[in-house]
Design a protein around this motif. Structure first.
Motif, PDB file in Angstrom:
ATOM      1  N   GLY A   7       0.828  -1.287  -0.065  1.00 40.40           N
ATOM      2  CA  GLY A   7      -0.026   0.187   0.033  1.00 40.40           C
ATOM      3  C   GLY A   7       0.802   1.264   0.069  1.00 40.40           C
ATOM      4  O   GLY A   7       0.411   2.457   0.396  1.00 40.40           O
ATOM      5  N   VAL A   8       2.127   1.188  -0.405  1.00 38.92           N
ATOM      6  CA  VAL A   8       3.121   2.521  -0.570  1.00 38.92           C
ATOM      7  C   VAL A   8       3.214   2.861  -1.883  1.00 38.92           C
ATOM      8  O   VAL A   8       4.145   2.376  -2.406  1.00 38.92           O
ATOM      9  CB  VAL A   8       4.426   1.841   0.117  1.00 38.92           C
ATOM     10  N   GLU A   9       2.132   3.923  -2.307  1.00 41.49           N
ATOM     11  CA  GLU A   9       2.225   4.110  -3.535  1.00 41.49           C
ATOM     12  C   GLU A   9       3.439   4.911  -4.053  1.00 41.49           C
ATOM     13  O   GLU A   9       3.754   5.077  -5.033  1.00 41.49           O
ATOM     14  CB  GLU A   9       0.956   5.213  -3.876  1.00 41.49           C
ATOM     15  N   GLU A  10       4.262   5.503  -2.959  1.00 38.70           N
ATOM     16  CA  GLU A  10       5.445   6.249  -3.318  1.00 38.70           C
ATOM     17  C   GLU A  10       6.643   5.207  -3.492  1.00 38.70           C
ATOM     18  O   GLU A  10       7.793   5.802  -4.003  1.00 38.70           O
ATOM     19  CB  GLU A  10       5.961   7.237  -2.090  1.00 38.70           C
ATOM     20  N   CYS A  11       6.425   4.202  -3.385  1.00 40.37           N
ATOM     21  CA  CYS A  11       7.665   3.088  -3.745  1.00 40.37           C
ATOM     22  C   CYS A  11       7.755   2.614  -5.262  1.00 40.37           C
ATOM     23  O   CYS A  11       6.722   2.556  -5.867  1.00 40.37           O
ATOM     24  CB  CYS A  11       7.557   1.845  -2.784  1.00 40.37           C
ATOM     25  N   HIS A  12       8.982   2.837  -5.559  1.00 39.10           N
ATOM     26  CA  HIS A  12       9.411   2.521  -6.915  1.00 39.10           C
ATOM     27  C   HIS A  12       8.765   1.019  -7.432  1.00 39.10           C
ATOM     28  O   HIS A  12       8.411   0.710  -8.546  1.00 39.10           O
ATOM     29  CB  HIS A  12      10.996   2.549  -7.288  1.00 39.10           C
ATOM     30  N   TYR A  13       8.575   0.190  -6.316  1.00 42.79           N
ATOM     31  CA  TYR A  13       8.071  -1.237  -6.781  1.00 42.79           C
ATOM     32  C   TYR A  13       6.725  -1.622  -6.534  1.00 42.79           C
ATOM     33  O   TYR A  13       6.093  -2.458  -6.721  1.00 42.79           O
ATOM     34  CB  TYR A  13       8.840  -2.140  -5.721  1.00 42.79           C
ATOM     35  N   CYS A  19       3.625  -5.566  -4.840  1.00 45.26           N
ATOM     36  CA  CYS A  19       5.104  -5.275  -4.937  1.00 45.26           C
ATOM     37  C   CYS A  19       5.586  -5.978  -6.101  1.00 45.26           C
ATOM     38  O   CYS A  19       5.404  -7.275  -6.196  1.00 45.26           O
ATOM     39  CB  CYS A  19       5.535  -5.853  -3.539  1.00 45.26           C
ATOM     40  N   THR A  20       6.332  -5.444  -6.990  1.00 46.04           N
ATOM     41  CA  THR A  20       6.863  -5.847  -8.050  1.00 46.04           C
ATOM     42  C   THR A  20       8.420  -6.115  -7.763  1.00 46.04           C
ATOM     43  O   THR A  20       9.026  -6.579  -8.763  1.00 46.04           O
ATOM     44  CB  THR A  20       6.496  -5.037  -9.203  1.00 46.04           C
ATOM     45  N   ALA A  21       8.999  -6.113  -6.672  1.00 42.28           N
ATOM     46  CA  ALA A  21      10.304  -6.414  -6.414  1.00 42.28           C
ATOM     47  C   ALA A  21      10.603  -7.764  -6.678  1.00 42.28           C
ATOM     48  O   ALA A  21       9.702  -8.543  -6.429  1.00 42.28           O
ATOM     49  CB  ALA A  21      10.826  -5.830  -5.130  1.00 42.28           C
ATOM     50  N   ASP A  22      11.824  -7.945  -7.047  1.00 43.79           N
ATOM     51  CA  ASP A  22      12.290  -9.492  -7.020  1.00 43.79           C
ATOM     52  C   ASP A  22      12.290  -9.999  -5.656  1.00 43.79           C
ATOM     53  O   ASP A  22      12.141 -11.302  -5.668  1.00 43.79           O
ATOM     54  CB  ASP A  22      13.773  -9.480  -7.812  1.00 43.79           C
ATOM     55  N   HIS A  43      12.783  -2.794   4.330  1.00 43.79           N
ATOM     56  CA  HIS A  43      14.161  -2.175   3.989  1.00 43.79           C
ATOM     57  C   HIS A  43      14.474  -2.283   2.355  1.00 43.79           C
ATOM     58  O   HIS A  43      15.196  -1.711   1.825  1.00 43.79           O
ATOM     59  CB  HIS A  43      15.160  -2.898   4.610  1.00 43.79           C
ATOM     60  N   THR A  44      13.150  -2.787   1.650  1.00 45.68           N
ATOM     61  CA  THR A  44      13.209  -2.969   0.155  1.00 45.68           C
ATOM     62  C   THR A  44      12.603  -1.676  -0.350  1.00 45.68           C
ATOM     63  O   THR A  44      12.857  -1.313  -1.388  1.00 45.68           O
ATOM     64  CB  THR A  44      12.466  -4.130  -0.340  1.00 45.68           C
ATOM     65  N   PHE A  45      11.913  -0.809   0.454  1.00 50.90           N
ATOM     66  CA  PHE A  45      11.393   0.432   0.168  1.00 50.90           C
ATOM     67  C   PHE A  45      12.380   1.104  -0.796  1.00 50.90           C
ATOM     68  O   PHE A  45      13.613   1.544  -0.135  1.00 50.90           O
ATOM     69  CB  PHE A  45      10.915   1.188   1.039  1.00 50.90           C
ATOM     70  N   ARG A  46      12.086   1.772  -1.906  1.00 54.36           N
ATOM     71  CA  ARG A  46      12.811   2.503  -2.551  1.00 54.36           C
ATOM     72  C   ARG A  46      11.892   3.711  -3.255  1.00 54.36           C
ATOM     73  O   ARG A  46      10.874   3.441  -3.693  1.00 54.36           O
ATOM     74  CB  ARG A  46      13.339   1.829  -3.959  1.00 54.36           C
ATOM     75  N   PRO A  47      12.350   5.113  -3.173  1.00 53.00           N
ATOM     76  CA  PRO A  47      11.341   5.997  -3.514  1.00 53.00           C
ATOM     77  C   PRO A  47      10.868   5.870  -4.982  1.00 53.00           C
ATOM     78  O   PRO A  47      11.829   5.518  -5.828  1.00 53.00           O
ATOM     79  CB  PRO A  47      12.036   7.313  -3.180  1.00 53.00           C
TER      80      PRO A  47
END
Length: 50
Positions: A7-13, A19-22, A43-47
């Motif tokens: 639910g973190v719309e500001e995250c790149h993933y 969540c689309t992170a690997d 800790h995967t969060f990336r702006p």
């Protein structure tokens, strides 16, 4: 990565509540005694770039 709700719309993933992170990395925070979701930190969060 299917099945990881985010639910973190500001995250790149972030992609429409997914969540689309690997992979993801989640650690405990504070006193390291996790009893609620507030006791974790992703800790995967990336702006997200605008």
């Amino acid at each position: 990565m299917a099945g990881i709700k985010c639910g973190v719309e500001e995250c790149h993933y972030w992609d429409n509540m997914a969540c689309t992170a690997d992979s993801i990395e989640v650690r405990s925070s504070g006193d390291r005694k996790v009893t609620t979701s507030d006791g974790t930190a992703c800790h995967t969060f990336r702006p997200k770039m605008k």
